[in-house]
Design a protein around this motif. Structure first.
Motif, short mmCIF file in Angstrom:
data_model
loop_
_atom_site.label_atom_id
_atom_site.label_comp_id
_atom_site.label_asym_id
_atom_site.label_seq_id
_atom_site.Cartn_x
_atom_site.Cartn_y
_atom_site.Cartn_z
N ASN A 257 0.84 -1.22 0.11
CA ASN A 257 -0.17 -0.08 0.09
C ASN A 257 0.88 1.26 0.02
O ASN A 257 0.62 2.17 -0.54
N LEU A 258 2.01 1.15 0.81
CA LEU A 258 2.99 2.43 0.64
C LEU A 258 3.42 2.45 -0.63
O LEU A 258 3.57 3.79 -1.15
N SER A 259 3.65 1.45 -1.24
CA SER A 259 4.49 1.66 -2.74
C SER A 259 3.40 2.26 -3.54
O SER A 259 3.77 3.01 -4.57
N TYR A 260 2.13 1.68 -3.48
CA TYR A 260 0.94 2.04 -4.27
C TYR A 260 0.69 3.64 -4.13
O TYR A 260 0.69 4.29 -5.01
N LEU A 261 0.86 4.14 -3.12
CA LEU A 261 0.68 5.45 -2.85
C LEU A 261 1.80 6.36 -3.40
O LEU A 261 1.42 7.32 -3.99
N PHE A 262 2.99 5.88 -3.42
CA PHE A 262 4.18 6.57 -4.00
C PHE A 262 3.90 6.70 -5.41
O PHE A 262 4.12 7.57 -6.12
N HIS A 263 3.50 5.35 -6.06
CA HIS A 263 3.28 5.10 -7.53
C HIS A 263 2.06 6.37 -7.90
O HIS A 263 2.06 6.79 -8.97
N TYR A 264 0.97 6.34 -7.15
CA TYR A 264 0.15 7.28 -7.70
C TYR A 264 0.23 8.69 -7.52
O TYR A 264 -0.17 9.38 -8.35
N ASN B 61 8.10 5.92 12.25
CA ASN B 61 7.69 4.77 12.79
C ASN B 61 7.47 4.03 11.21
O ASN B 61 7.84 2.69 10.97
N LEU B 62 6.72 4.65 10.32
CA LEU B 62 6.43 4.07 9.08
C LEU B 62 7.80 3.71 8.23
O LEU B 62 8.02 2.75 7.45
N THR B 63 8.59 4.95 8.36
CA THR B 63 9.89 4.56 7.80
C THR B 63 10.52 3.56 8.33
O THR B 63 11.21 2.42 7.50
N ALA B 64 10.82 3.30 9.50
CA ALA B 64 11.37 2.16 10.28
C ALA B 64 10.65 0.71 9.86
O ALA B 64 11.48 -0.32 9.68
N SER B 65 9.43 0.60 9.69
CA SER B 65 8.70 -0.25 9.19
C SER B 65 9.19 -0.89 7.93
O SER B 65 9.50 -1.91 7.77
N ILE B 66 9.23 0.16 7.08
CA ILE B 66 9.80 -0.27 5.71
C ILE B 66 11.14 -0.83 5.68
O ILE B 66 11.61 -1.64 5.17
N ILE B 67 12.06 -0.26 6.51
CA ILE B 67 13.43 -0.88 6.82
C ILE B 67 13.56 -2.17 7.38
O ILE B 67 14.27 -3.01 6.68
N LEU B 68 12.52 -2.37 8.33
CA LEU B 68 12.58 -3.60 8.94
C LEU B 68 12.29 -4.69 7.84
O LEU B 68 12.41 -5.89 7.95
N PHE B 69 10.87 -4.26 6.89
CA PHE B 69 10.51 -5.37 5.85
C PHE B 69 11.66 -5.85 5.17
O PHE B 69 11.74 -6.80 4.68
N THR C 296 3.86 -4.52 12.99
CA THR C 296 2.98 -3.69 11.94
C THR C 296 3.70 -2.36 11.72
O THR C 296 4.87 -2.34 11.47
N GLY C 297 2.75 -1.38 10.71
CA GLY C 297 3.47 -0.30 10.37
C GLY C 297 4.10 0.46 11.43
O GLY C 297 5.10 1.31 11.15
N PHE C 298 3.46 0.30 12.62
CA PHE C 298 4.13 1.47 13.65
C PHE C 298 4.70 0.50 15.06
O PHE C 298 5.58 0.98 15.86
N TYR C 299 4.54 -0.69 15.20
CA TYR C 299 4.91 -1.54 16.47
C TYR C 299 5.39 -2.85 15.97
O TYR C 299 4.85 -3.31 15.45
N LEU C 300 6.09 -3.30 16.90
CA LEU C 300 6.92 -4.74 17.07
C LEU C 300 6.04 -5.23 18.29
O LEU C 300 6.26 -4.64 19.46
N PHE C 301 5.45 -6.07 18.32
CA PHE C 301 4.82 -6.85 19.67
C PHE C 301 5.63 -8.08 19.64
O PHE C 301 5.85 -8.87 18.95
N MET C 302 5.73 -8.18 21.22
CA MET C 302 6.69 -9.30 21.57
C MET C 302 6.03 -9.62 23.15
O MET C 302 5.49 -9.05 23.96
N THR D 136 8.46 0.70 15.94
CA THR D 136 9.11 0.06 15.34
C THR D 136 10.68 1.06 14.99
O THR D 136 11.72 0.51 14.74
N SER D 137 10.37 2.54 15.43
CA SER D 137 11.73 3.11 15.22
C SER D 137 12.78 2.89 16.24
O SER D 137 13.82 2.92 16.37
N LEU D 138 12.10 2.43 17.67
CA LEU D 138 13.12 2.03 18.56
C LEU D 138 13.78 0.77 18.35
O LEU D 138 15.01 0.44 18.80
N VAL D 139 13.06 -0.23 17.64
CA VAL D 139 13.82 -1.41 16.97
C VAL D 139 14.82 -1.12 16.31
O VAL D 139 15.85 -1.83 16.26
#
Length: 177
Positions: free
Chosen positions: A49-56, A98-106, A134-140, A152-155
């Protein structure tokens, strides 16, 4: 009337068809990458979805240029939009990070759902199993049974040790050696 805008209509159709093919290719590449790296389908959907947003956004800018919006008008419009977005992102900087960190984690971080990890922090001893990213959090869930939610930015900022075994299994493996 249609003949007057023939070139613009033709370019618009080309941009829309090109966008369609780029979205299909993007979807396949992300799917193949996530299957290869055993990434959760929910994370795959977020990145898609984030890549689609960029393409749109790119296609929208191309359409604005094709339909002949004057550069001065376009630059005023874009700078106004960017000013509003900039203020919103500054007010919610953690959301963007957090969104940027989620993309890096992916794409590049070795932590996966189901891994046992230790967050290397001098103040806290968090060791447990990753339940979701998720896009914002890591649950453990920690070894003591606590549910921990980490941004995710903390991770990305903290060191993470991937252990992949329960403490009993690690002790058992050491005894066998």
């Amino acid at each position: 009337m249609i003949l007057v805008y023939r070139d613009e209509i033709l370019l618009t159709v080309i941009i829309v068809v090109l966008l369609f093919f780029v979205l299909l290719i993007t979807k396949q590449v992300i799917k193949k990458f996530s299957v290869l790296r055993a990434i959760n389908p929910n994370r795959r959907k977020l990145i898609r979805n984030l890549s689609y947003l960029f393409h749109y956004l790119i296609a929208g800018i191309a359409l604005v240029v094709v339909w002949g919006v004057k550069f001065e008008e376009f630059s005023v419009f874009i700078s106004s939009i960017l000013a509003v977005i900039g203020v919103a992102f500054f007010a919610q900087w953690s959301i963007l990070s957090n969104l940027t960190a989620s993309i890096i984690l992916f794409f590049s971080h070795p932590v996966r759902i189901g891994d046992r990890i230790r967050v290397l922090d001098k103040d806290f001893d968090w060791t447990g199993e990753v339940k979701d990213i998720t896009g914002f959090y890591l649950f453990m869930i920690t070894d003591t049974g606590e549910n921990i939610t980490l941004p995710t930015s903390l991770v990305i900022q903290k060191g993470i040790q991937i252990m992949n075994k329960l403490p009993e299994e690690q002790i058992h493996d050491k005894e066998e050696v």
